[in-house]
Scaffold this motif. Structure first.
Motif, PDB file in Angstrom:
ATOM      1  N   ALA A   1      49.616  32.396  45.586  1.00 29.90           N
ATOM      2  CA  ALA A   1      49.757  32.755  44.396  1.00 29.90           C
ATOM      3  C   ALA A   1      48.973  34.104  43.959  1.00 29.90           C
ATOM      4  CB  ALA A   1      49.298  32.013  42.787  1.00 29.90           C
ATOM      5  N   ASP A   2      47.729  34.616  44.738  1.00 30.85           N
ATOM      6  CA  ASP A   2      47.608  35.938  44.461  1.00 30.85           C
ATOM      7  C   ASP A   2      48.311  37.156  45.149  1.00 30.85           C
ATOM      8  OD1 ASP A   2      44.870  35.750  42.503  1.00 30.85           O
ATOM      9  OD2 ASP A   2      43.895  34.905  44.377  1.00 30.85           O
ATOM     10  N   ARG A   3      48.742  36.746  46.460  1.00 31.18           N
ATOM     11  CA  ARG A   3      49.030  37.405  47.159  1.00 31.18           C
ATOM     12  C   ARG A   3      50.771  38.098  46.286  1.00 31.18           C
ATOM     13  NH1 ARG A   3      47.931  34.085  51.805  1.00 31.18           N
ATOM     14  NH2 ARG A   3      49.616  33.201  51.765  1.00 31.18           N
ATOM     15  N   ALA A   4      51.498  36.737  46.195  1.00 34.42           N
ATOM     16  CA  ALA A   4      53.028  36.751  45.415  1.00 34.42           C
ATOM     17  C   ALA A   4      52.301  37.735  44.022  1.00 34.42           C
ATOM     18  CB  ALA A   4      52.862  35.728  44.633  1.00 34.42           C
ATOM     19  N   ALA A   5      50.756  37.308  43.419  1.00 35.50           N
ATOM     20  CA  ALA A   5      51.139  38.768  42.183  1.00 35.50           C
ATOM     21  C   ALA A   5      51.032  40.075  42.386  1.00 35.50           C
ATOM     22  CB  ALA A   5      49.608  38.199  41.777  1.00 35.50           C
ATOM     23  N   TRP A   6      50.192  40.506  44.193  1.00 37.86           N
ATOM     24  CA  TRP A   6      50.217  42.061  44.177  1.00 37.86           C
ATOM     25  C   TRP A   6      50.809  42.215  44.868  1.00 37.86           C
ATOM     26  CZ3 TRP A   6      46.001  42.379  48.699  1.00 37.86           C
ATOM     27  CH2 TRP A   6      45.383  43.937  49.598  1.00 37.86           C
ATOM     28  N   THR A   7      52.067  41.341  45.180  1.00 36.89           N
ATOM     29  CA  THR A   7      53.593  42.219  45.687  1.00 36.89           C
ATOM     30  C   THR A   7      54.523  42.451  44.351  1.00 36.89           C
ATOM     31  OG1 THR A   7      53.545  40.373  47.673  1.00 36.89           O
ATOM     32  CG2 THR A   7      55.620  41.809  46.717  1.00 36.89           C
ATOM     33  N   ALA A   8      54.096  42.009  42.897  1.00 37.58           N
ATOM     34  CA  ALA A   8      54.917  41.746  42.302  1.00 37.58           C
ATOM     35  C   ALA A   8      54.468  42.615  41.211  1.00 37.58           C
ATOM     36  CB  ALA A   8      54.244  40.400  41.375  1.00 37.58           C
ATOM     37  N   LEU A   9      53.035  43.306  41.622  1.00 38.54           N
ATOM     38  CA  LEU A   9      53.385  44.390  41.104  1.00 38.54           C
ATOM     39  C   LEU A   9      53.286  45.938  41.711  1.00 38.54           C
ATOM     40  CD1 LEU A   9      49.415  43.418  40.183  1.00 38.54           C
ATOM     41  CD2 LEU A   9      50.541  43.861  38.537  1.00 38.54           C
ATOM     42  N   GLN A  10      53.201  45.732  42.662  1.00 41.00           N
ATOM     43  CA  GLN A  10      54.218  47.033  43.717  1.00 41.00           C
ATOM     44  C   GLN A  10      54.857  46.909  43.577  1.00 41.00           C
ATOM     45  OE1 GLN A  10      52.489  45.967  47.785  1.00 41.00           O
ATOM     46  NE2 GLN A  10      51.773  47.642  47.789  1.00 41.00           N
ATOM     47  N   SER A  11      56.428  45.728  42.810  1.00 35.32           N
ATOM     48  CA  SER A  11      57.436  45.899  42.522  1.00 35.32           C
ATOM     49  C   SER A  11      57.823  46.110  42.099  1.00 35.32           C
ATOM     50  CB  SER A  11      57.757  44.185  43.626  1.00 35.32           C
ATOM     51  OG  SER A  11      57.278  44.022  44.431  1.00 35.32           O
TER      52      SER A  11
END
Length: 366
Positions: A14-24
């Motif tokens: 979930a944290d990795r997905a949130a990190w990627t979402a911030l970049q996206s």
């Protein structure tokens, strides 16, 4: 607000997905630079396999991830930007409007000092401690390759015509020019690394691939692939012979240029410039907004760029003996290097001397 520090492998999905979402979503908030692949969880995870002390600071607001800072930490509390020395973009990936105190951040991470040399713009709490700022040229292709080529032609019509003519001449002399944007043959990656090592030696620079961890990191990233992050090997062929190649990192919107090189036997055709134009054309089709050429004085970057970003160098430090000792060692070296690089009357003689020493070293190895 809470801050916790994790080993990269311990981050939840979930944290990795949130990190990627911030970049996206960064480009929607006018912070496209935060989408740089060097700031991605993929780069942090790959680096963690090759370097000790890699950590991720995760800041939560209301229980939800608000910011991520990858860094490397020594046992004594010296912190460095992750991949310092090879990473071309560093900083905090955060949600819009997020604010922080730089020194409080260090204390929460258990650091006495945090050093950076390619800090992304827009990070005011860290920029306040920077010792210098530097241009980082980019090739804008968000309006398509034709628009980029038109802008390049308007800036320098002679350069554009000459480069395209050399590509045609290369095809006439050595067989049809063929470009592969995402080459998957590891043997070609090995060829690129040999070319780059020879270039470093020839120009008197330190050979990065002589450091085993860097060579391993590049090979690991070559095999790293996802929709949001991947290592990309791009190759220009004449007939069936590779004449130029580049290995870089891709996020959803940015292609970070990293290790370009070419076969010196084809130098008169400027294959590196031709390669970069082909890279821009293919990346534009993939929806990439720009190619980040990275900090550094290079004639080819000046020829290809459409504008410049700004990156920062320096450190954030607490009043701590570890920080004082680190700065006493590092500050004079950085100051001398930047003075030489920023002053043509110093840089040009130093560059000539390095190249002369490189030629001597290359002849001695034959």
């Amino acid at each position: 607000m809470t801050l916790t520090v994790h080993r990269p492998g311990d981050l939840t999905a979930a944290d990795r997905a949130a990190w990627t979402a911030l970049q996206s979503k960064a480009h929607l908030e006018g912070a496209t630079e935060l989408a740089n692949p060097f700031l991605s969880p993929g780069f942090a995870l790959a680096t963690a396999h090759e370097r000790r002390g890699v950590r991720i600071a995760v800041v939560r607001e209301g229980g939800e991830p608000a910011a991520f800072l990858p860094f490397q930490r020594s046992a004594g509390g010296v912190g460095r930007a992750i991949g310092l020395g090879v990473s071309d973009c560093q900083g905090l990936v955060h949600r819009p409007g997020f604010d922080w105190d730089a020194r409080d951040f260090l204390r929460a991470c258990g650091l006495a000092v945090w050093e950076f040399d390619h800090l992304v713009g827009g990070q005011a709490p860290f920029e306040a401690s920077a010792s210098g700022s530097f241009p980082s040229p980019v090739m804008d292709i968000d309006r398509g390759y034709a628009a980029y080529l038109g802008q390049l032609h308007a800036q320098s019509p002679k350069f554009t015509r000459s480069t395209l003519a050399k590509e045609r001449r290369l095809g006439r002399d050595h067989g049809a020019v063929r470009y592969v944007h995402d080459e998957r043959d590891p043997r070609v990656l090995a060829t690129l690394m040999r070319w780059k090592s020879a270039q470093y030696r020839r120009t008197g620079r330190s050979d990065r691939f002589a450091h085993p961890w860097i060579a391993r990191l590049v090979r690991r990233l070559f095999h790293t692939r996802s929709d949001s992050f991947a290592g990309i090997l791009s190759v220009l062929y004449a007939g069936d012979v590779p004449v130029a190649a580049h290995f870089g990192l891709r996020s959803e919107r940015i292609l970070a240029c990293w290790f370009p090189a070419y076969d010196p036997a084809f130098a008169k055709y400027s294959p590196g410039l031709v390669l970069h134009l082909r890279m821009a054309e293919a990346a534009a089709r993939d929806g990439i907004a720009y190619l980040d050429l990275g900090r550094g004085r290079k004639a080819y970057k000046d020829s290809l760029k459409t504008r410049e970003l700004t990156v920062f160098e320096g450190w954030v430090a607490l009043r701590h003996p570890v920080a004082f000792g680190h700065l006493a060692r590092r500050a004079p070296v950085r100051a001398l290097r930047n003075t030489v690089q920023s002053r043509p009357e110093f840089f040009e003689p130093a560059d000539k001397l390095l190249k002369h020493m490189g030629r001597i070293r290359s002849r001695a190895q034959i």
